[in-house]
Design a protein around this motif. Structure first.
Motif, PDB file in Angstrom:
ATOM      1  N   LEU A 126       1.020  -8.552   0.121  1.00 54.71           N
ATOM      2  CA  LEU A 126      -0.069  -8.454  -0.849  1.00 54.71           C
ATOM      3  C   LEU A 126       0.195  -9.396  -2.018  1.00 54.71           C
ATOM      4  O   LEU A 126       1.285  -9.411  -2.585  1.00 54.71           O
ATOM      5  N   ALA A 127      -0.791 -10.192  -2.375  1.00 57.71           N
ATOM      6  CA  ALA A 127      -0.651 -11.147  -3.476  1.00 57.71           C
ATOM      7  C   ALA A 127      -0.603 -10.429  -4.820  1.00 57.71           C
ATOM      8  O   ALA A 127      -1.034  -9.281  -4.949  1.00 57.71           O
ATOM      9  N   LYS A 128      -0.095 -11.102  -5.836  1.00 56.91           N
ATOM     10  CA  LYS A 128      -0.108 -10.555  -7.190  1.00 56.91           C
ATOM     11  C   LYS A 128      -1.560 -10.279  -7.561  1.00 56.91           C
ATOM     12  O   LYS A 128      -2.443 -11.084  -7.301  1.00 56.91           O
ATOM     13  N   SER A 129      -1.803  -9.133  -8.144  1.00 58.59           N
ATOM     14  CA  SER A 129      -3.149  -8.657  -8.505  1.00 58.59           C
ATOM     15  C   SER A 129      -4.045  -8.472  -7.276  1.00 58.59           C
ATOM     16  O   SER A 129      -5.265  -8.499  -7.385  1.00 58.59           O
ATOM     17  N   GLY A 130      -3.435  -8.287  -6.107  1.00 60.92           N
ATOM     18  CA  GLY A 130      -4.197  -8.100  -4.879  1.00 60.92           C
ATOM     19  C   GLY A 130      -4.849  -6.730  -4.812  1.00 60.92           C
ATOM     20  O   GLY A 130      -4.590  -5.849  -5.633  1.00 60.92           O
ATOM     21  N   ARG A 131      -5.723  -6.565  -3.825  1.00 57.69           N
ATOM     22  CA  ARG A 131      -6.438  -5.307  -3.636  1.00 57.69           C
ATOM     23  C   ARG A 131      -6.281  -4.814  -2.214  1.00 57.69           C
ATOM     24  O   ARG A 131      -6.357  -5.595  -1.280  1.00 57.69           O
ATOM     25  N   VAL A 132      -6.103  -3.527  -2.087  1.00 62.54           N
ATOM     26  CA  VAL A 132      -6.116  -2.857  -0.788  1.00 62.54           C
ATOM     27  C   VAL A 132      -7.334  -1.945  -0.818  1.00 62.54           C
ATOM     28  O   VAL A 132      -7.472  -1.121  -1.724  1.00 62.54           O
ATOM     29  N   ASN A 188       3.188   2.462  -0.676  1.00 65.83           N
ATOM     30  CA  ASN A 188       4.351   2.504  -1.552  1.00 65.83           C
ATOM     31  C   ASN A 188       3.898   2.162  -2.971  1.00 65.83           C
ATOM     32  O   ASN A 188       3.583   1.007  -3.262  1.00 65.83           O
ATOM     33  N   PRO A 189       3.836   3.132  -3.887  1.00 68.92           N
ATOM     34  CA  PRO A 189       3.332   2.862  -5.231  1.00 68.92           C
ATOM     35  C   PRO A 189       4.188   1.858  -5.998  1.00 68.92           C
ATOM     36  O   PRO A 189       3.659   1.068  -6.779  1.00 68.92           O
ATOM     37  N   ARG A 190       5.506   1.846  -5.797  1.00 73.49           N
ATOM     38  CA  ARG A 190       6.353   0.893  -6.512  1.00 73.49           C
ATOM     39  C   ARG A 190       6.025  -0.539  -6.110  1.00 73.49           C
ATOM     40  O   ARG A 190       6.002  -1.440  -6.946  1.00 73.49           O
ATOM     41  N   ALA A 191       5.765  -0.758  -4.833  1.00 68.49           N
ATOM     42  CA  ALA A 191       5.393  -2.094  -4.365  1.00 68.49           C
ATOM     43  C   ALA A 191       4.050  -2.514  -4.972  1.00 68.49           C
ATOM     44  O   ALA A 191       3.874  -3.664  -5.370  1.00 68.49           O
ATOM     45  N   ALA A 192       3.106  -1.585  -5.054  1.00 66.84           N
ATOM     46  CA  ALA A 192       1.801  -1.891  -5.643  1.00 66.84           C
ATOM     47  C   ALA A 192       1.934  -2.190  -7.135  1.00 66.84           C
ATOM     48  O   ALA A 192       1.330  -3.142  -7.647  1.00 66.84           O
ATOM     49  N   MET A 193       2.746  -1.393  -7.837  1.00 62.87           N
ATOM     50  CA  MET A 193       2.927  -1.615  -9.286  1.00 62.87           C
ATOM     51  C   MET A 193       3.598  -2.959  -9.543  1.00 62.87           C
ATOM     52  O   MET A 193       3.241  -3.670 -10.483  1.00 62.87           O
ATOM     53  N   GLY A 194       4.574  -3.322  -8.722  1.00 56.64           N
ATOM     54  CA  GLY A 194       5.273  -4.587  -8.901  1.00 56.64           C
ATOM     55  C   GLY A 194       4.373  -5.800  -8.747  1.00 56.64           C
ATOM     56  O   GLY A 194       4.673  -6.872  -9.256  1.00 56.64           O
ATOM     57  N   ARG A 195       3.263  -5.618  -8.067  1.00 58.28           N
ATOM     58  CA  ARG A 195       2.315  -6.716  -7.861  1.00 58.28           C
ATOM     59  C   ARG A 195       1.051  -6.547  -8.699  1.00 58.28           C
ATOM     60  O   ARG A 195       0.102  -7.317  -8.556  1.00 58.28           O
ATOM     61  N   ASP A 196       1.000  -5.535  -9.552  1.00 59.60           N
ATOM     62  CA  ASP A 196      -0.216  -5.212 -10.305  1.00 59.60           C
ATOM     63  C   ASP A 196      -1.415  -5.086  -9.363  1.00 59.60           C
ATOM     64  O   ASP A 196      -2.504  -5.591  -9.619  1.00 59.60           O
ATOM     65  N   ALA A 197      -1.183  -4.419  -8.246  1.00 59.12           N
ATOM     66  CA  ALA A 197      -2.194  -4.300  -7.204  1.00 59.12           C
ATOM     67  C   ALA A 197      -3.144  -3.130  -7.486  1.00 59.12           C
ATOM     68  O   ALA A 197      -2.822  -2.217  -8.240  1.00 59.12           O
TER      69      ALA A 197
END
Length: 92
Positions: free
Chosen positions: A2-8, A20-29
């Motif tokens: 997932l790219a930085k500021s990406g969307r799922v 994984n919320p930590r992975a999403a937070m690290g990318r500002d997803a």
């Protein structure tokens, strides 16, 4: 992946999704959930127009992971399975 500021966007899932919320937070997803059954006719027309335009101008490039041969079309659609017609869903 997932790219930085990406969307799922989870669309119409009937099962559990693990994120994984930590992975999403690290990318500002952003993680979004939507159900096409909640879309109005106007929403669906806009979605359709945007998809067609994106496919035609090549800004949307679908990735096909695998192809599975289908001997015949499915007997029922998801609308049939829940007892609603496509027209009913679009008029909601």
């Amino acid at each position: 992946m997932l790219a930085k500021s990406g969307r799922v966007v989870v669309i119409g899932s009937r099962g559990a999704v693990e994120i994984n919320p930590r992975a999403a937070m690290g990318r500002d997803a952003s993680v979004l959930g939507m159900m096409l059954g909640n879309a109005t006719r106007q929403d669906l027309e806009g979605i359709h127009a945007a998809l067609v335009a994106g496919l035609e101008n090549k800004t949307l490039r679908p990735v096909i992971n695998r192809k599975t041969p289908s001997p015949k079309p499915p007997a029922r659609t998801s609308c049939d399975a829940i007892g609603r017609s496509r027209k009913d869903r679009a008029d909601s």
